[in-house]
Every structure is written in structure tokens, then in C-alpha cells.
Design a protein around this motif. Structure first.
Motif, short mmCIF file in Angstrom:
data_model
loop_
_atom_site.label_atom_id
_atom_site.label_comp_id
_atom_site.label_asym_id
_atom_site.label_seq_id
_atom_site.Cartn_x
_atom_site.Cartn_y
_atom_site.Cartn_z
N VAL A 183 3.39 -6.40 3.41
CA VAL A 183 4.49 -7.00 4.15
C VAL A 183 4.75 -6.12 5.36
CG1 VAL A 183 6.96 -7.51 4.15
CG2 VAL A 183 5.57 -8.12 2.17
N GLY A 184 4.61 -6.68 6.54
CA GLY A 184 4.84 -5.89 7.76
C GLY A 184 3.92 -4.69 7.87
N GLY A 185 2.69 -4.83 7.36
CA GLY A 185 1.73 -3.74 7.44
C GLY A 185 1.87 -2.68 6.37
N ARG A 186 2.81 -2.85 5.46
CA ARG A 186 3.03 -1.88 4.38
C ARG A 186 2.62 -2.48 3.05
NH1 ARG A 186 7.10 -0.04 0.74
NH2 ARG A 186 8.43 -1.85 1.20
N SER A 187 1.88 -1.74 2.26
CA SER A 187 1.46 -2.20 0.94
C SER A 187 2.65 -2.23 0.00
CB SER A 187 0.36 -1.28 0.38
OG SER A 187 -0.05 -1.72 -0.89
N VAL A 188 2.92 -3.41 -0.58
CA VAL A 188 4.08 -3.54 -1.47
C VAL A 188 3.68 -3.96 -2.88
CG1 VAL A 188 5.65 -4.08 0.42
CG2 VAL A 188 4.51 -5.95 -0.80
N ALA A 189 2.42 -4.38 -3.07
CA ALA A 189 1.94 -4.81 -4.38
C ALA A 189 0.42 -4.80 -4.35
CB ALA A 189 2.46 -6.21 -4.73
N GLY A 190 -0.19 -5.04 -5.51
CA GLY A 190 -1.64 -5.05 -5.60
C GLY A 190 -2.14 -6.29 -6.29
N MET A 191 -3.45 -6.51 -6.20
CA MET A 191 -4.08 -7.67 -6.84
C MET A 191 -5.49 -7.30 -7.23
SD MET A 191 -4.60 -11.54 -5.33
CE MET A 191 -5.53 -11.00 -3.88
#
Length: 261
Positions: A183-191
Motif C-alpha cells: 500500500v503506497g509502496g510499503r509492504s503491509v502483508a504477504g502472499m
């Protein structure tokens, strides 16, 4: 302590809660494991309990209730993704191939929520904050630290979450097969694809990770309290982690960051 004082950006995991058959037993278990303070809440909100760590909200625990004639729901942790307009998000979910399991609902003055499933069947919540924006503490022992989608089709899931919730998928070069959701270039979760260590037949799902200061000792305490271990503690890039269940079978992960005891 990493405190959160402003609303999470849309698409960011902002809250987790546990739906479980025996709410009081769960409150007691997580109090002893993570040091949470929580009690059964007001009847008008179904007894929903907001659990706190050192006075700051970190997670919810509620009693599972099956509609008349319906099977009993599973004991499960749910990840909530932030939204600034729950109704618009609900439309985007269905337009992108997902489905609505629980329609947009007002939760007093705290916010508006819905529960949905992505095209692969992984269930997640959506939270539009009003008076309450979500977890006030993260990335601290006993608090939420990561949320991860385990899926059978990362490509389809990646397109869905980008279209419906603005989460941009990006490959993690250092970890083949792992995808960061940004989100907005920041990692907030993984997959990632469903992990091999999960039991056969495990459906796509969002995994909740809680930070701990010592993975091995927390897992030992969990087992002594009636929980079980799916994946014993092991070392990986982000730290030492384990996948476990609480005594009622709800799955979650614990992780100690590098440098932790």
C-alpha cells in the motif's frame, strides 16, 4: 512500544479477531499466552470482547453463533483490511470476482464492517473506521505483526486484492515464490501458495502472525495450555516462527524477530 495513533491506509490489515465456541476459555488462554486483558462485552454487540495489551486494543474475541438450522462455524482468526468506504469496497469485491458473506453492517459508532471471500475462497473482513480505527499496538510481543494470504492461485488473488482493495502485489526476490502486498509502496502483508506443512485439504486462508520474544518458550507454554503445533519452531528470513492452534483449534502463527532471545 510501536503504537498506532492514526487510521490505517485503505487496504492495510488493521484488526484481527477470533470467532470461537467458548469465548471465556479463549479469553483465559490468550491472557496467559500473550498477557492480554479482555472480558465479555455488552450484549448489544454480541458480547464481543476487545482485548488489550498494556491498555491498548490489539485483537477481538467473540462467541461463535450459528444461525438456526446452519452448521456451527469454525473456530478461526479473521484478518480485517481497512477501507474508507465499506459500501464501495463491497461493490469492488463482487465486481472483482469475490463474494460477500456478511453484508456491510454498522457497529455502533465504532465503524462499519463486512466479511467477504476472495475468488479462491479465503475469507477476510473489511473495516471502515468511525470512532475506532483498529489495533493500537503492532509489532510488539503479544501484538499483531503480520498477515499472510495462503492461496492456491496467487496470480488471481493478486489481481483481486489490487482491484478490490488497492493492494499491489510485488515479488520478493530474496524469497522465491513469496509475494509482498503493498500500500503506497510499503509492504503491509504477504502472499504465497498454500504451505506444504499445512494439513492436507487446508483451504485458502489469511494467516494471523503474533510477535513474541521467544518462539520456543511460547510454543512450549501453548502446548502445556492445551494448544497444538502444526509446524514446530524454525528459522527463516523474518525470524524464528511456528504455526500452531489454540485449544479450540484456531490456527495462527507466532514469530520472534531476528535478535530476539
Amino acid at each position: 512500544m510501536p503504537e498506532v495513533t492514526t487510521a490505517y491506509k485503505p487496504g492495510t490489515p488493521c484488526w484481527v479477531d477470533l470467532m470461537v465456541k467458548d469465548q471465556q476459555a479463549a479469553l483465559d488462554f490468550y491472557r496467559d499466552l500473550f498477557g492480554w486483558q479482555g472480558e465479555v462485552g455488552p450484549a448489544e454487540f454480541g458480547g464481543y470482547a476487545v482485548c488489550a495489551l498494556n491498555g491498548r486494543p490489539v485483537a477481538g474475541i467473540m462467541a461463535a453463533m450459528a444461525p438456526e438450522g446452519q452448521p456451527e462455524p469454525p473456530n478461526v482468526w479473521t484478518t480485517y483490511l481497512a477501507s474508507d468506504d465499506a459500501d464501495a469496497t463491497a461493490r469492488a469485491v463482487t465486481d472483482s470476482g469475490g463474494s460477500i458473506m456478511f453484508p456491510v453492517t454498522e457497529v455502533g459508532t465504532t465503524g462499519r464492517m463486512l466479511v467477504a471471500a476472495d475468488p479462491g475462497g479465503a475469507v477476510f473482513g473489511v473495516w471502515q473506521p468511525l470512532d475506532f480505527f483498529g489495533a493500537h499496538v503492532v509489532n510488539e510481543p503479544g501484538a499483531l505483526t503480520w498477515n499472510e494470504l495462503n492461496t492456491t492461485d496467487p496470480d488471481t488473488a493478486g489481481r483481486f486484492y489490487q482491484q478490490a482493495l488497492g493492494l499491489r502485489p510485488a515479488a520478493v526476490e530474496a524469497v522465491p515464490g513469496y509475494v509482498s502486498l503493498e500500500v503506497g509502496g510499503r509492504s503491509v502483508a504477504g502472499m504465497q501458495r498454500l504451505a506444504d506443512y499445512l494439513p492436507a485439504g487446508t483451504p485458502p486462508h489469511w494467516m494471523t502472525y503474533f510477535a513474541v520474544d521467544d518462539c520456543d518458550s511460547v510454543v512450549d507454554a501453548l502446548v502445556k495450555a492445551g494448544g497444538s503445533v502444526i509446524q514446530p519452531p524454525f528459522d527463516m528470513a523474518a525470524g524464528r516462527m511456528s504455526v500452531v492452534t489454540d485449544p479450540q483449534g484456531a490456527v495462527f502463527a507466532v514469530i520472534a524477530a531476528p535478535g530476539a532471545p
